[in-house]
Design an enzyme around this catalytic site. Structure first.
Site, PDB file in Angstrom:
ATOM      1  N   ASP A  75      -1.300   0.689  19.043  1.00  0.00           N
ATOM      2  CA  ASP A  75      -2.366   0.929  18.079  1.00  0.00           C
ATOM      3  C   ASP A  75      -3.756   0.868  18.715  1.00  0.00           C
ATOM      4  O   ASP A  75      -4.731   0.562  18.037  1.00  0.00           O
ATOM      5  CB  ASP A  75      -2.253  -0.104  16.945  1.00  0.00           C
ATOM      6  N   CYS A 102      11.318   9.092   0.692  1.00  0.00           N
ATOM      7  CA  CYS A 102      10.974   8.243  -0.447  1.00  0.00           C
ATOM      8  C   CYS A 102      11.475   8.831  -1.767  1.00  0.00           C
ATOM      9  O   CYS A 102      11.255   8.231  -2.837  1.00  0.00           O
ATOM     10  CB  CYS A 102       9.463   8.049  -0.523  1.00  0.00           C
ATOM     11  N   CYS A 120      10.014   8.589  -5.764  1.00  0.00           N
ATOM     12  CA  CYS A 120       9.234   7.366  -6.013  1.00  0.00           C
ATOM     13  C   CYS A 120       7.752   7.580  -5.695  1.00  0.00           C
ATOM     14  O   CYS A 120       7.401   8.113  -4.639  1.00  0.00           O
ATOM     15  CB  CYS A 120       9.781   6.224  -5.163  1.00  0.00           C
ATOM     16  N   CYS A 146       3.770   3.369  -5.005  1.00  0.00           N
ATOM     17  CA  CYS A 146       2.632   3.007  -4.159  1.00  0.00           C
ATOM     18  C   CYS A 146       1.375   3.771  -4.564  1.00  0.00           C
ATOM     19  O   CYS A 146       0.269   3.208  -4.574  1.00  0.00           O
ATOM     20  CB  CYS A 146       2.959   3.242  -2.693  1.00  0.00           C
ATOM     21  N   CYS A 201      -2.049   1.751  -6.363  1.00  0.00           N
ATOM     22  CA  CYS A 201      -3.224   1.538  -5.514  1.00  0.00           C
ATOM     23  C   CYS A 201      -4.465   1.411  -6.394  1.00  0.00           C
ATOM     24  O   CYS A 201      -4.831   2.361  -7.090  1.00  0.00           O
ATOM     25  CB  CYS A 201      -3.400   2.698  -4.538  1.00  0.00           C
ATOM     26  N   CYS A 257      -9.771   2.900   0.881  1.00  0.00           N
ATOM     27  CA  CYS A 257      -8.708   1.922   1.144  1.00  0.00           C
ATOM     28  C   CYS A 257      -9.296   0.515   1.293  1.00  0.00           C
ATOM     29  O   CYS A 257     -10.266   0.306   2.027  1.00  0.00           O
ATOM     30  CB  CYS A 257      -7.961   2.312   2.412  1.00  0.00           C
ATOM     31  N   CYS A 269      -5.071  -5.329   2.976  1.00  0.00           N
ATOM     32  CA  CYS A 269      -4.454  -5.189   1.653  1.00  0.00           C
ATOM     33  C   CYS A 269      -2.986  -4.819   1.846  1.00  0.00           C
ATOM     34  O   CYS A 269      -2.656  -4.028   2.730  1.00  0.00           O
ATOM     35  CB  CYS A 269      -5.166  -4.114   0.842  1.00  0.00           C
ATOM     36  N   CYS A 300       6.531  -1.454  -2.863  1.00  0.00           N
ATOM     37  CA  CYS A 300       7.517  -0.485  -2.364  1.00  0.00           C
ATOM     38  C   CYS A 300       8.937  -1.037  -2.514  1.00  0.00           C
ATOM     39  O   CYS A 300       9.249  -2.112  -1.984  1.00  0.00           O
ATOM     40  CB  CYS A 300       7.233  -0.171  -0.901  1.00  0.00           C
TER      41      CYS A 300
END
Length: 393
Positions: free
Chosen positions: A150, A204, A207, A210, A214, A230, A257, A264
């Site tokens: 990352d 997914c 679904c 999420c 949010c 976000c 967050c 999920c």
């Protein structure tokens, strides 16, 4: 028993089968929860999608995430000439929420799970470098490699998806079987010619929990995140004021967050982390006591959060976040600390302390705001105070 270099002959397709076995075994020995292999071929689809996001302003506020970075990260051989394979690794950081002590009426803010233990960058990088070094010993020759956690241009989620480590979720996280999205991703770009693993055939489905849950509407469509909305961006990467219309939606989060992950269904049965350094322990922070945080000096902040990802938010940013959380909690016990913060050297902190006092309201909050209004010279902070006084009426 490990074979020596002379015994390690490529298979009919030219892949180094023994090296792949060594990679898989080493990954398990070093504590990684999943490992997959993919080729070093370009990630053309991921590049196109990422460039579209950048050009559409969805990555605004992250100046390091620009078109040149995206293009470089989508072309592994530009990063490491001669690269043939990418080893994708995942390590769980799933730690359970800490139950607050009923006997301690402390005003607390929430910390994202990934930041509750030691900073993952150092932990993962050390393991990846160890994997490369040990792999070189076991196959009998130096392995040319670059490792990423990352921190570089590598398209880590695209790598993980193509390597079969997980699938791309609608919350834009990689979901891994048995681990959910509570995973750190690492990559080893190498000159080894390893047989690729197949991508997972999972999605997914229908679904959209999420997206629906949010609070800021940051997930504007399946697989599409507007970074500027976000809560993780607002509490970590953003260096200036949190937009006023978003402050109430931040709730009591002070670093990151987890809402889109908490809701999920895939995460409900995710196994807990096996890595001690990612557990809260003495060096971690499952939640943050806000009043002591608000009174910290910068040197105290750096010492308290040494070795933690929390330092990424910077001193002023964390105090800003504490003010917002206290305003949203709405407990009058926070008024003295917020009133004191109106005299902080940082205009960012003063402005958000004013906002919080306006939200909590009451005579004491109003008196603190009126007193600060007289002495405040910064135009932006004066505007915050005036808006807070209007709200506190």
């Amino acid at each position: 028993m490990w074979h020596n270099a002379s015994e390690m002959q490529p298979d009919a397709a030219g892949y180094d089968a023994e090296a792949k076995k060594a990679v898989k075994a080493l990954a398990q020995e070093l504590g990684f929860d999943r490992v997959g292999i993919t080729s070093a071929e370009p990630f053309e689809d991921a590049e196109e999608i990422a460039l579209e996001r950048v050009r559409g302003g969805l990555m605004d506020g992250l100046p390091w995430y620009h078109e040149a970075r995206v293009k470089r990260g989508a072309s592994p051989t530009e990063i490491l000439p001669g690269a043939r394979s990418i080893i994708s690794l995942a390590m769980s950081y799933n730690v359970e929420d800490e139950e607050p002590d009923s006997g301690r009426p402390v005003l607390r803010g929430k910390v994202a799970r990934y930041a509750r233990g030691r900073d993952y960058h150092g932990v993962m990088q050390r393991r990846l470098k160890q994997l490369v070094a040990t792999l070189s010993e076991r196959i009998g020759r130096p392995v040319q490699a670059r490792v990423y956690v990352d921190t570089g241009p590598m398209q880590d989620r695209a790598v993980a998806e193509r390597a079969g480590v997980g699938w791309f979720g609608k919350n834009t996280n990689v979901l891994s079987p048995g681990l959910g999205s509570w995973v750190f991703l690492g990559q080893v770009l190498t000159d080894l010619h390893l047989e690729p693993d197949a991508p997972l055939r999972k999605t997914c489905g229908r679904c959209t929990i999420c997206i629906d849950d949010c609070p800021t509407g940051a997930l504007i469509a399946p697989y599409v995140l507007d970074n500027t909305k976000c809560i993780s961006y607002l509490t970590i990467e953003l260096r200036g004021p949190i937009p006023r219309h978003l402050r109430p939606l931040v709730g009591d989060w002070v670093f990151g967050c987890d809402i889109c992950q908490d809701v999920c269904p895939v995460n409900r049965k995710a196994q807990p982390t096996r890595e001690p350094e990612f557990r809260t322990g003495e060096h971690g922070f499952a939640a943050m006591d806000l009043l002591p945080l608000l009174s910290m000096s910068e040197s105290e902040f750096k010492e308290r959060f040494a070795g933690s990802a929390i330092r990424r938010a910077k001193y002023d940013g964390m105090l800003r976040n504490a003010c917002v959380a206290l305003g949203n909690i709405g407990d009058p016990r926070a008024i003295p600390a917020l009133a004191n913060a109106l005299g902080h050297e940082s205009s960012l902190v003063r402005g958000h302390a004013a906002w919080a006092l306006g939200v909590i309201g009451g005579e004491d909050a109003r008196a603190a705001l009126e007193s600060a209004q007289v002495a405040e010279a910064d135009a932006d902070v004066r505007e915050e105070i005036e808006a807070a006084l209007a709200a506190a009426c």
